[in-house]
Motif scaffolding. Sequence first.
Motif, PDB file in Angstrom:
ATOM      1  N   GLY A 164       0.765  -1.236   0.000  1.00  0.00           N
ATOM      2  CA  GLY A 164       0.000   0.000   0.000  1.00  0.00           C
ATOM      3  C   GLY A 164       0.795   1.285   0.000  1.00  0.00           C
ATOM      4  N   PHE A 165       2.094   1.213  -0.195  1.00  0.00           N
ATOM      5  CA  PHE A 165       2.905   2.431  -0.222  1.00  0.00           C
ATOM      6  C   PHE A 165       2.720   3.125  -1.573  1.00  0.00           C
ATOM      7  CE2 PHE A 165       5.011   0.001   3.077  1.00  0.00           C
ATOM      8  CZ  PHE A 165       5.322   0.971   4.028  1.00  0.00           C
ATOM      9  N   GLY A 166       2.628   4.451  -1.518  1.00  0.00           N
ATOM     10  CA  GLY A 166       2.458   5.232  -2.725  1.00  0.00           C
ATOM     11  C   GLY A 166       3.766   5.444  -3.464  1.00  0.00           C
ATOM     12  N   HIS A 167       3.669   6.160  -4.589  1.00  0.00           N
ATOM     13  CA  HIS A 167       4.838   6.372  -5.456  1.00  0.00           C
ATOM     14  C   HIS A 167       5.942   7.133  -4.718  1.00  0.00           C
ATOM     15  CE1 HIS A 167       6.935   6.678  -9.290  1.00  0.00           C
ATOM     16  NE2 HIS A 167       7.184   7.946  -8.993  1.00  0.00           N
ATOM     17  N   LEU A 168       5.591   8.195  -4.000  1.00  0.00           N
ATOM     18  CA  LEU A 168       6.601   8.985  -3.296  1.00  0.00           C
ATOM     19  C   LEU A 168       7.247   8.183  -2.169  1.00  0.00           C
ATOM     20  CD1 LEU A 168       4.914  12.518  -3.080  1.00  0.00           C
ATOM     21  CD2 LEU A 168       6.763  11.765  -4.590  1.00  0.00           C
ATOM     22  N   SER A 169       6.458   7.354  -1.493  1.00  0.00           N
ATOM     23  CA  SER A 169       7.012   6.526  -0.417  1.00  0.00           C
ATOM     24  C   SER A 169       8.003   5.509  -0.971  1.00  0.00           C
ATOM     25  CB  SER A 169       5.884   5.808   0.332  1.00  0.00           C
ATOM     26  OG  SER A 169       5.046   6.730   0.989  1.00  0.00           O
ATOM     27  N   VAL A 170       7.657   4.905  -2.118  1.00  0.00           N
ATOM     28  CA  VAL A 170       8.567   3.951  -2.753  1.00  0.00           C
ATOM     29  C   VAL A 170       9.850   4.651  -3.192  1.00  0.00           C
ATOM     30  CG1 VAL A 170       8.877   2.402  -4.720  1.00  0.00           C
ATOM     31  CG2 VAL A 170       6.697   2.445  -3.495  1.00  0.00           C
ATOM     32  N   LEU A 171       9.701   5.871  -3.729  1.00  0.00           N
ATOM     33  CA  LEU A 171      10.867   6.639  -4.156  1.00  0.00           C
ATOM     34  C   LEU A 171      11.775   6.946  -2.971  1.00  0.00           C
ATOM     35  CD1 LEU A 171      12.344   8.273  -6.398  1.00  0.00           C
ATOM     36  CD2 LEU A 171      10.921  10.231  -5.749  1.00  0.00           C
ATOM     37  N   TRP A 172      11.175   7.338  -1.854  1.00  0.00           N
ATOM     38  CA  TRP A 172      11.952   7.738  -0.676  1.00  0.00           C
ATOM     39  C   TRP A 172      12.557   6.544   0.042  1.00  0.00           C
ATOM     40  CZ3 TRP A 172      14.191  11.834   1.278  1.00  0.00           C
ATOM     41  CH2 TRP A 172      14.547  11.844   2.623  1.00  0.00           C
ATOM     42  N   ARG A 173      11.822   5.442   0.131  1.00  0.00           N
ATOM     43  CA  ARG A 173      12.257   4.292   0.925  1.00  0.00           C
ATOM     44  C   ARG A 173      13.134   3.306   0.156  1.00  0.00           C
ATOM     45  NH1 ARG A 173       9.044   3.446   5.634  1.00  0.00           N
ATOM     46  NH2 ARG A 173       7.404   5.018   5.867  1.00  0.00           N
ATOM     47  N   VAL A 174      12.963   3.212  -1.162  1.00  0.00           N
ATOM     48  CA  VAL A 174      13.696   2.207  -1.939  1.00  0.00           C
ATOM     49  C   VAL A 174      14.561   2.838  -3.031  1.00  0.00           C
ATOM     50  CG1 VAL A 174      13.475   0.210  -3.473  1.00  0.00           C
ATOM     51  CG2 VAL A 174      11.953   0.439  -1.505  1.00  0.00           C
ATOM     52  N   SER A 175      13.940   3.632  -3.893  1.00  0.00           N
ATOM     53  CA  SER A 175      14.647   4.130  -5.075  1.00  0.00           C
ATOM     54  C   SER A 175      15.811   5.044  -4.717  1.00  0.00           C
ATOM     55  CB  SER A 175      13.666   4.858  -6.003  1.00  0.00           C
ATOM     56  OG  SER A 175      12.639   3.991  -6.432  1.00  0.00           O
ATOM     57  N   LEU A 176      15.549   6.019  -3.853  1.00  0.00           N
ATOM     58  CA  LEU A 176      16.600   6.978  -3.517  1.00  0.00           C
ATOM     59  C   LEU A 176      17.768   6.323  -2.785  1.00  0.00           C
ATOM     60  CD1 LEU A 176      17.567   9.851  -3.646  1.00  0.00           C
ATOM     61  CD2 LEU A 176      16.269  10.355  -1.563  1.00  0.00           C
ATOM     62  N   PRO A 177      17.540   5.480  -1.755  1.00  0.00           N
ATOM     63  CA  PRO A 177      18.690   4.813  -1.120  1.00  0.00           C
ATOM     64  C   PRO A 177      19.480   3.931  -2.082  1.00  0.00           C
ATOM     65  CG  PRO A 177      16.749   4.677   0.286  1.00  0.00           C
ATOM     66  CD  PRO A 177      16.282   5.203  -1.031  1.00  0.00           C
ATOM     67  N   SER A 178      18.776   3.256  -2.983  1.00  0.00           N
ATOM     68  CA  SER A 178      19.465   2.392  -3.928  1.00  0.00           C
ATOM     69  C   SER A 178      20.287   3.190  -4.937  1.00  0.00           C
ATOM     70  CB  SER A 178      18.450   1.515  -4.666  1.00  0.00           C
ATOM     71  OG  SER A 178      19.085   0.663  -5.588  1.00  0.00           O
ATOM     72  N   ALA A 179      19.768   4.351  -5.334  1.00  0.00           N
ATOM     73  CA  ALA A 179      20.471   5.180  -6.315  1.00  0.00           C
ATOM     74  C   ALA A 179      21.527   6.078  -5.689  1.00  0.00           C
ATOM     75  CB  ALA A 179      19.457   6.045  -7.080  1.00  0.00           C
ATOM     76  N   ALA A 180      21.558   6.165  -4.362  1.00  0.00           N
ATOM     77  CA  ALA A 180      22.465   7.085  -3.674  1.00  0.00           C
ATOM     78  C   ALA A 180      23.933   6.899  -4.052  1.00  0.00           C
ATOM     79  CB  ALA A 180      22.277   6.969  -2.152  1.00  0.00           C
ATOM     80  N   PRO A 181      24.456   5.660  -4.149  1.00  0.00           N
ATOM     81  CA  PRO A 181      25.860   5.520  -4.555  1.00  0.00           C
ATOM     82  C   PRO A 181      26.140   6.067  -5.946  1.00  0.00           C
ATOM     83  CG  PRO A 181      25.067   3.492  -3.553  1.00  0.00           C
ATOM     84  CD  PRO A 181      23.869   4.355  -3.771  1.00  0.00           C
ATOM     85  N   PHE A 182      25.178   5.903  -6.868  1.00  0.00           N
ATOM     86  CA  PHE A 182      25.350   6.458  -8.212  1.00  0.00           C
ATOM     87  C   PHE A 182      25.349   7.987  -8.162  1.00  0.00           C
ATOM     88  CE2 PHE A 182      23.593   2.251  -8.791  1.00  0.00           C
ATOM     89  CZ  PHE A 182      24.277   1.745  -9.877  1.00  0.00           C
ATOM     90  N   ILE A 183      24.464   8.538  -7.340  1.00  0.00           N
ATOM     91  CA  ILE A 183      24.405   9.993  -7.202  1.00  0.00           C
ATOM     92  C   ILE A 183      25.702  10.518  -6.611  1.00  0.00           C
ATOM     93  CG2 ILE A 183      23.201  11.896  -6.054  1.00  0.00           C
ATOM     94  CD1 ILE A 183      20.660  10.169  -6.117  1.00  0.00           C
ATOM     95  N   ALA A 184      26.234   9.803  -5.605  1.00  0.00           N
ATOM     96  CA  ALA A 184      27.491  10.218  -4.977  1.00  0.00           C
ATOM     97  C   ALA A 184      28.638  10.213  -5.978  1.00  0.00           C
ATOM     98  CB  ALA A 184      27.804   9.294  -3.796  1.00  0.00           C
ATOM     99  N   THR A 185      28.666   9.210  -6.848  1.00  0.00           N
ATOM    100  CA  THR A 185      29.695   9.167  -7.884  1.00  0.00           C
ATOM    101  C   THR A 185      29.557  10.348  -8.836  1.00  0.00           C
ATOM    102  OG1 THR A 185      29.800   6.750  -7.788  1.00  0.00           O
ATOM    103  CG2 THR A 185      30.660   7.804  -9.777  1.00  0.00           C
ATOM    104  N   GLY A 186      28.324  10.677  -9.199  1.00  0.00           N
ATOM    105  CA  GLY A 186      28.093  11.833 -10.058  1.00  0.00           C
ATOM    106  C   GLY A 186      28.553  13.123  -9.408  1.00  0.00           C
ATOM    107  N   ILE A 187      28.303  13.254  -8.095  1.00  0.00           N
ATOM    108  CA  ILE A 187      28.739  14.457  -7.376  1.00  0.00           C
ATOM    109  C   ILE A 187      30.258  14.539  -7.340  1.00  0.00           C
ATOM    110  CG2 ILE A 187      28.758  15.580  -5.111  1.00  0.00           C
ATOM    111  CD1 ILE A 187      25.940  14.490  -4.659  1.00  0.00           C
ATOM    112  N   ARG A 188      30.918  13.390  -7.156  1.00  0.00           N
ATOM    113  CA  ARG A 188      32.385  13.376  -7.131  1.00  0.00           C
ATOM    114  C   ARG A 188      32.956  13.828  -8.470  1.00  0.00           C
ATOM    115  NH1 ARG A 188      35.662   9.291  -8.680  1.00  0.00           N
ATOM    116  NH2 ARG A 188      34.025   7.708  -8.446  1.00  0.00           N
ATOM    117  N   VAL A 189      32.405  13.307  -9.552  1.00  0.00           N
ATOM    118  CA  VAL A 189      32.865  13.719 -10.884  1.00  0.00           C
ATOM    119  C   VAL A 189      32.584  15.207 -11.105  1.00  0.00           C
ATOM    120  CG1 VAL A 189      32.540  13.381 -13.364  1.00  0.00           C
ATOM    121  CG2 VAL A 189      32.587  11.404 -11.829  1.00  0.00           C
ATOM    122  N   SER A 190      31.407  15.647 -10.681  1.00  0.00           N
ATOM    123  CA  SER A 190      31.032  17.054 -10.858  1.00  0.00           C
ATOM    124  C   SER A 190      31.905  17.981 -10.024  1.00  0.00           C
ATOM    125  CB  SER A 190      29.559  17.250 -10.480  1.00  0.00           C
ATOM    126  OG  SER A 190      28.720  16.590 -11.402  1.00  0.00           O
ATOM    127  N   ALA A 191      32.375  17.509  -8.870  1.00  0.00           N
ATOM    128  CA  ALA A 191      33.230  18.333  -8.022  1.00  0.00           C
ATOM    129  C   ALA A 191      34.526  18.685  -8.744  1.00  0.00           C
ATOM    130  CB  ALA A 191      33.532  17.604  -6.713  1.00  0.00           C
TER     131      ALA A 191
END
Length: 265
Positions: A164-191
Motif C-alpha cells: 500500500g505504499f504510494g509512489h513517493l514513499s517507494v521513491l523515498w524508501r527504496v529508489s533513492l537509497p538504492s540510487a544514492a551511490p550512483f548519485i554520490a559518484t556523479g557528485i564526485r565527478v562534478s566536483a
Amino acid sequence: MRLTVHRALESQIVCGAIGVAGLLCIAEAAGRSGLISTVQFPLASTVLANAAELATDAEFLADVGATFLGWALGLLVTVLVAVPAGLVLGSVPAIERALRPLIEFLRPIPSVALIPLAGFIFSDRLDMKIAMIVYASTWPILINTIYGLRDVDPLAKETLRTFGFGHLSVLWRVSLPSAAPFIATGIRVSATIALILAISTELIGGGSDGIGTFIILAESSPDGLTLTIAATVWAGVLGLLTNAAFVWGERRIFHWHSTRVGAAQ
C-alpha cells in the motif's frame, strides 16, 4: 573484502606516488643535462620550491579561498538542481523521453566556450562562476541519478506497492537509497569539473581574485613562467585532494556498495 579494497587503494596510492616522483626526477635530469631548455621549461626543483613558497603566501591563499568559495557555492546549487531533476526524469519515463533530445543537445557543448557569453549576461564575476559551474557540473549528477534509478530492484518496489505504499514513499524508501551511490559518484565527478570551471572562468572571464586571476597576474612578474607553473601545480594538487576526499567519503558512507561491487567483480 573491505580489507582487500583498502589494500588495493593503498597500492594505487604508492604506485601513483612512485610514478610522480619518477617523472619529476626525469624532468630534473633532462633540465640539468641540457636536453630541454630551462628558459622554456624551468627545473622541476625550482617549480617545487616556488610551489612550496606559495603555500605560505597570504595573497595566493586568499585566491585559493576565493576559488573554493565559487566552487562550493556552484557545486551546492548544482546538487540542489540536478538531483531533484534526475529523480523526476528517472521516475517518469515520459518526461525523460521528452527532454532527452534537449539534454543530448546541451550536454556536448564545451562549457569553456560559453564563458565569454556568460560574461555578457552576468556582471558579477562570482555569479558568472557559479552559473558556469552549474551548467558544466549538472550533467554527471543528472545522468548518474537517472541510471541509478534504473538500477533499482523492481521486486523491492513492487513489494512496497503491494503493502500500500504510494509512489513517493517507494521513491523515498527504496529508489533513492538504492540510487544514492550512483548519485554520490556523479557528485564526485562534478566536483572535479566544478573546480576546472571555477579556474577556467577566472582565467577567461577575468575578476579580482582566484587561482586563475593569480596565474594571469603571475605572467607579468619577473619569475612569471615559474610562478605560473607552480600555481598550476597547486591547481592540480587541489583537484587531486578534492577527488580523494570525495572518494574517501563514498567509501565511508557507501562501504556496503563497494563491497557488493567488489564481490560481483
